[in-house]
Design an enzyme around this catalytic site. Structure first.
Site, PDB file in Angstrom:
ATOM      1  CG  HIS A 196     -85.931  48.008  55.335  1.00  0.00           C
ATOM      2  ND1 HIS A 196     -85.014  47.691  54.368  1.00  0.00           N
ATOM      3  CD2 HIS A 196     -85.458  49.144  55.923  1.00  0.00           C
ATOM      4  CE1 HIS A 196     -84.033  48.573  54.376  1.00  0.00           C
ATOM      5  NE2 HIS A 196     -84.282  49.467  55.320  1.00  0.00           N
ATOM      6  CD  GLU A 197     -87.138  51.702  57.979  1.00  0.00           C
ATOM      7  OE1 GLU A 197     -86.278  51.867  58.878  1.00  0.00           O
ATOM      8  OE2 GLU A 197     -86.926  52.032  56.797  1.00  0.00           O
ATOM      9  CG  HIS A 247     -78.090  46.321  63.519  1.00  0.00           C
ATOM     10  ND1 HIS A 247     -77.552  46.904  62.391  1.00  0.00           N
ATOM     11  CD2 HIS A 247     -77.040  45.724  64.139  1.00  0.00           C
ATOM     12  CE1 HIS A 247     -76.268  46.669  62.339  1.00  0.00           C
ATOM     13  NE2 HIS A 247     -75.926  45.953  63.390  1.00  0.00           N
ATOM     14  CG  HIS A 301     -82.647  49.857  60.099  1.00  0.00           C
ATOM     15  ND1 HIS A 301     -81.318  49.690  59.787  1.00  0.00           N
ATOM     16  CD2 HIS A 301     -83.242  50.358  58.976  1.00  0.00           C
ATOM     17  CE1 HIS A 301     -81.118  50.067  58.523  1.00  0.00           C
ATOM     18  NE2 HIS A 301     -82.265  50.473  58.019  1.00  0.00           N
TER      19      HIS A 301
END
Length: 710
Positions: A499-500, A506, A503
Site C-alpha cells: 500500500h505505502e 505515485h 503511494h
C-alpha cells in the site's frame, strides 16, 4: 497514508537528536552556515541530515518566509498584463528555500520526534500557517490571480495550465480572499490556532502510545505466542530496560499479533483497553478537550467561508462533492459489511463456546477466535505464513511488481545521507535504464517515531525549474527482530508495505511540469486509489510463488498454502470493513454538525456509533482521542477517502482480471499514463474513465470483499 503538505501554493545518526548543550557548545566554538539554506552537495542533492540541528530550523523558516514574501510582492507589484507565466508560473517557482526547510522539518518530526523537535513544532506550524494566509489573503496577489482567471479564455492555456489556474483561484477563495478584512483576520487566527492544536494532538498520541508497555513476566504470560513474537517482545523489553520476559507495546506490529495469538484473555483485554485509552484519559496527553476546540474552530471557519458545515467545505472540491454523497456511499457499504460481520460473529461465538468461553464474545476476543476460525475453516494461520514473509524478500517483491507493471528497476545504494542507521536507500531507473528517482525505506518501530505507516517526499518531480527527479520515502513500524534473526511479517504487514509503496510509485512515476500538480498532489479522495490498488497483487500466485520463501530453508511457499491464503482472502472482511466504516462515518458525522460540538466526546462517540447500529464486539478502528488522520493529518471529513478509493481500486483491478493477466501490458500502460503519471493535471474521474473506459461502480468492491446483506 499520504502525509500532509507543508507549503501552500535507538542510535540516531541525524544531528536532530543532538542535545541543546552540544548545539550551544558547537555554535560557540565555530560559527557555521545554516545547512538548510545552503546548496546541498550530497549525492542526489538530498538533505545533509548529519549536519542539521534543531536550532537551524527556526532561522531557516524565518529566512525562507521573508524570501518567499519578497517573491510574492514582486508578483503582486508587476504592472505588466497578466500571463500564466508572470502569475501562476512565478508563484510555482517561489518559496523554494521555505519549502525545503519545511519539508525536512515536518518529515523528521514524524520519524525523529525528539523533545527539541517537539518544542518548536507547534510554533513553527503556527508561523507557517500565518505565512500561507498572508499570501492567500493578500488582495494585490489575488487581484492578479483573478485577472488571469477572468481572462483565461483568451490566454491560450494548455489543459494542465487551465487546471492549475482553476485550482489556484479556488484555493485563494477557499482561504478567504473574498472575505472582509475582519473576516480574513479571523480565518487566519483560526488557522494558526488549529495548526498548534493539531501538532499538540499528534504529540499527545505519541506520548500516550510510547508510555504504554504491558510486561510479560512469566511463562504463563507467553501462552499461545509464536517464537518470533517472543523474541521480538524480549528485545523490546531490553530496549526499554524493563525487567520482563517481554513487553507488548501499542505499535500495530506488537499488539495486533498479541491479540491474535495470546490465549491469556485477561492480558488481551488489558492490551485492547490500553489501545482504546490512548489520548482519551485524564492527564497531560488527554486529547478530548482539543477535539472539541478543533471541531468548533473548523466549523466556524467553514461558516465564514459560506458553508453550512466543515464537511461541506472539505468536500466541495473533492470527487464526492458533498458529505451527503459520501455518506450515501458509506452507508451502502456499511449495511453490507455489518450484515456480514454479524454472520462472522455467530461463527466466532460458536467456536468460542466450544473452546470453553463463558458468556458473550468481547471485542478483545475477536482477533483470537477469528484466527482460530480461519485455521479451522481454511487450515491456515499466521504462524504458518510468517516464516515465508521475510521483510527483505517482500521489498524485492514490491520492486519486481513495479517492474512488471511499469518497467522500472531498483538498485540498493550506500553513501547517501539518511536520518537513521536502519534506513535503506535505492536508486530507481526507468525502462530505458536512466535514473528517475530515489527511494528511502524506514521500516522499524522505535522510540520517538510516530506510529502508523506513510509516504512522503523530500523533493517532488517537476520540470518547471529543470528536470527535477523525485526523492520519496516510505515509513512503516514493524517490530525489529534481534540481530541475526529474520524480520518476519504478517500478511497484513505485507499489504501495508504494498500500500505505502503504491503511494511512493505515485510520486516516483509523476510526469508533470508544475510542482503543485506533482505526484500525489491530487484530490484527497483519489490519493488512496493508487496505493490501495497495489494491495491486490499481494495474494496473487505471481508474487507469492516468487518471493514468499522460507527464511531458514529458502523453500518457496507450497502451492497448497498459496491456495489456502487465496481462499481465505475474504475471511473476516465483514469485521475489517466494519471497523473501518465506523471510523469513517464517525469522522464525517463529527464534521457535519452545524452547531457547537458536544462537550462530552466519549458520549458523542457512543451516540454516533449507536445511531448506525454498531455492535459491541467490534470496536471502531480509531477512537477520537487517537484519530490522527482527522485531528492531526489531512483527512478531516476525509477518512471516507479510503473506501471511496476502494470502489475505484476494486473496479480497476478487474481490468487486469478481465484480460486474464495481472500484468497485461496495455492495461498497465494506461494505468501508468492516466493514474500514476498524471498527478493533478486533470480531473481524476476523467482520468479514471480514460483508464477504464467507464465510471466505476460499488459492485466490484462488494464482490471483492464478499460483502452481502444476506
Amino acid at each position: 497514508m499520504k502525509r500532509r503538505d507543508f507549503l501552500a501554493g535507538g542510535a540516531v545518526t541525524v544531528a536532530v537528536s543532538t542535545s541543546e548543550g552540544a548545539v550551544a557548545a558547537a555554535t560557540k566554538a565555530k560559527a557555521r552556515a545554516n545547512p538548510l539554506l545552503a546548496t546541498w552537495k550530497t549525492k542526489w542533492g538530498v538533505p545533509p541530515f548529519d549536519q542539521i540541528r534543531p536550532s537551524d530550523f527556526t532561522p531557516a523558516f524565518e529566512t525562507g518566509m521573508a524570501r518567499n514574501l519578497a517573491e510574492i510582492a514582486k508578483i503582486a507589484a508587476n504592472k505588466a498584463p497578466v500571463t500564466f507565466n508572470n502569475v501562476i508560473g512565478a508563484m510555482e517557482r517561489s518559496g523554494q528555500d521555505l519549502n525545503r526547510a519545511a519539508t525536512v522539518f515536518f518529515n523528521l518530526s514524524g520519524m525523529l520526534s525528539t523533545p527539541a523537535i517537539q518544542k518548536i513544532e507547534g510554533p513553527l506550524s503556527a508561523k507557517l500557517s500565518a505565512h500561507n494566509n498572508a499570501i492567500s489573503q493578500d488582495p494585490a496577489v489575488f487581484a492578479r490571480v483573478k485577472a488571469l482567471y477572468d481572462s483565461r479564455a483568451t490566454q491560450n492555456l494548455n489543459a494542465a495550465q487551465s487546471k492549475l489556474l482553476e485550482d489556484t483561484y479556488s484555493s485563494f477563495v477557499r482561504s478567504g480572499a473574498l472575505l472582509t478584512k475582519e473576516q480574513k483576520k479571523r480565518v487566519a487566527d483560526i488557522d494558526a490556532r488549529l495548526s498548534t492544536l493539531q501538532v499538540t494532538f499528534g504529540q499527545n498520541v505519541l506520548a500516550s502510545q510510547s508510555a504504554y508497555a504491558l510486561p510479560l513476566k512469566s511463562q504463563a504470560d507467553l501462552a499461545g505466542l509464536s517464537e518470533s513474537f517472543i523474541v521480538s517482545a524480549a528485545a523490546e523489553a531490553k530496549e526499554r530496560k524493563i525487567d520482563a520476559l517481554g513487553v507488548v507495546t501499542l505499535t500495530r506490529s506488537s499488539f495486533e499479533p498479541f491479540l491474535t495469538m495470546s490465549t491469556r484473555r485477561d492480558l488481551r483485554e488489558a492490551v485492547q483497553k490500553g489501545w482504546m485509552a490512548v489520548g482519551g484519559t485524564p492527564g497531560t496527553s488527554d486529547n478530548r478537550p482539543l477535539i472539541i476546540e478543533i471541531i468548533n474552530l473548523r466549523n466556524e471557519k467553514a461558516k465564514l467561508l459560506g458553508f453550512k458545515s466543515f464537511a461541506h467545505f472539505q468536500l466541495d472540491n473533492k470527487m464526492a462533492k458533498t458529505p451527503e454523497a459520501a455518506m450515501d456511499m458509506m452507508m451502502g457499504v456499511w449495511k453490507a459489511s455489518l450484515a456480514t460481520a454479524k454472520r462472522e460473529r455467530a461463527m466466532l461465538q460458536d467456536l468460542a463456546a466450544k473452546d470453553g468461553l463463558e458468556g458473550p464474545l468481547q471485542s478483545w476476543d475477536w482477533w483470537h477466535y477469528a484466527e482460530k476460525v480461519r485455521k479451522a475453516k481454511f487450515d491456515v494461520d499466521e504462524a504458518e505464513t510468517k516464516p515465508y514473509l521475510e521483510l527483505n524478500q517482500m521489498i524485492e517483491a514490491i520492486h519486481w511488481n513495479a517492474n512488471q507493471l511499469f518497467g522500472i528497476t531498483f538498485k540498493k545504494i550506500h553513501g547517501v545521507p539518511t536520518w537513521h542507521p536502519d534506513v535503506v536507500v535505492y536508486e530507481v531507473y526507468d525502462s530505458n535504464g536512466a535514473p528517475m528517482a530515489l527511494w528511502y525505506g524506514d521500516f522499524f518501530a522505535r522510540q520517538g517515531k510516530q506510529s502508523g505507516a506513510w509516504m512522503s517526499s523530500f523533493r517532488d518531480q517537476q520540470r518547471l525549474i529543470g528536470d527535477i527527479k523525485p526523492v520519496v520515502y516510505n515509513v512503516c513500524n514493524y517490530t525489529k527482530a534481534p540481530k541475526g534473526k529474520p524480520n518476519l511479517l504478517s500478511l497484513d504487514d505485507v499489504s501495508t508495505l504494498f500500500h505505502e509503496f503504491g503511494h511512493a510509485l505515485h510520486g516516483m512515476l509523476s510526469n508533470v511540469t508544475y510542482p503543485s500538480q506533482s505526484g500525489t498532489n491530487v484530490k484527497r479522495d483519489f490519493v488512496e486509489f493508487p496505493s490501495q490498488l497495489m494491495e491486490h497483487w499481494v495474494t496473487t500466485p505471481e508474487i507469492l510463488t516468487r518471493f514468499a520463501k522460507h527464511h531458514a530453508t529458502g523453500e518457496v511457499i507450497p502451492k497448497a498454502l498459496v491456495d489456502k491464503i487465496i481462499a481465505a482472502k475474504n475471511f473476516n472482511q465483514g469485521w475489517a470493513t466494519s471497523e473501518f466504516m465506523m471510523a469513517a462515518i464517525m469522522d464525517m458525522k463529527m464534521h457535519m454538525i452545524e452547531g457547537p460540538a458536544p462537550t462530552d466526546v466519549d458520549a458523542w462517540e457512543q451516540e454516533m456509533l449507536a445511531s448506525i447500529g454498531s455492535i459491541p464486539e467490534i470496536v471502531v478502528r480509531y477512537r477520537p482521542g487517537y484519530f490522527k488522520h482527522t485531528f492531526e493529518g489531512g483527512y478531516a471529513a476525509g477518512y471516507y477517502s479510503y473506501i471511496w478509493a476502494a470502489v475505484l481500486e476494486c473496479d480497476a483491478f478487474q481490468a487486469f482480471v478481465e484480460k486474464g493477466n495481472v500484468y497485461d501490458p496495455q492495461t498497465a500502460a494506461r494505468l501508468k499514463e492516466f493514474i500514476f503519471a498524471s498527478g493533478g493535471q486533470a480531473d481524476p474521474m476523467d482520468n479514471y474513465i480514460h483508464f477504464r473506459g467507464r465510471a466505476p461502480g460499488v459492485e466490484a468492491l462488494l464482490k471483492d470483499r464478499d460483502l452481502k446483506l444476506s
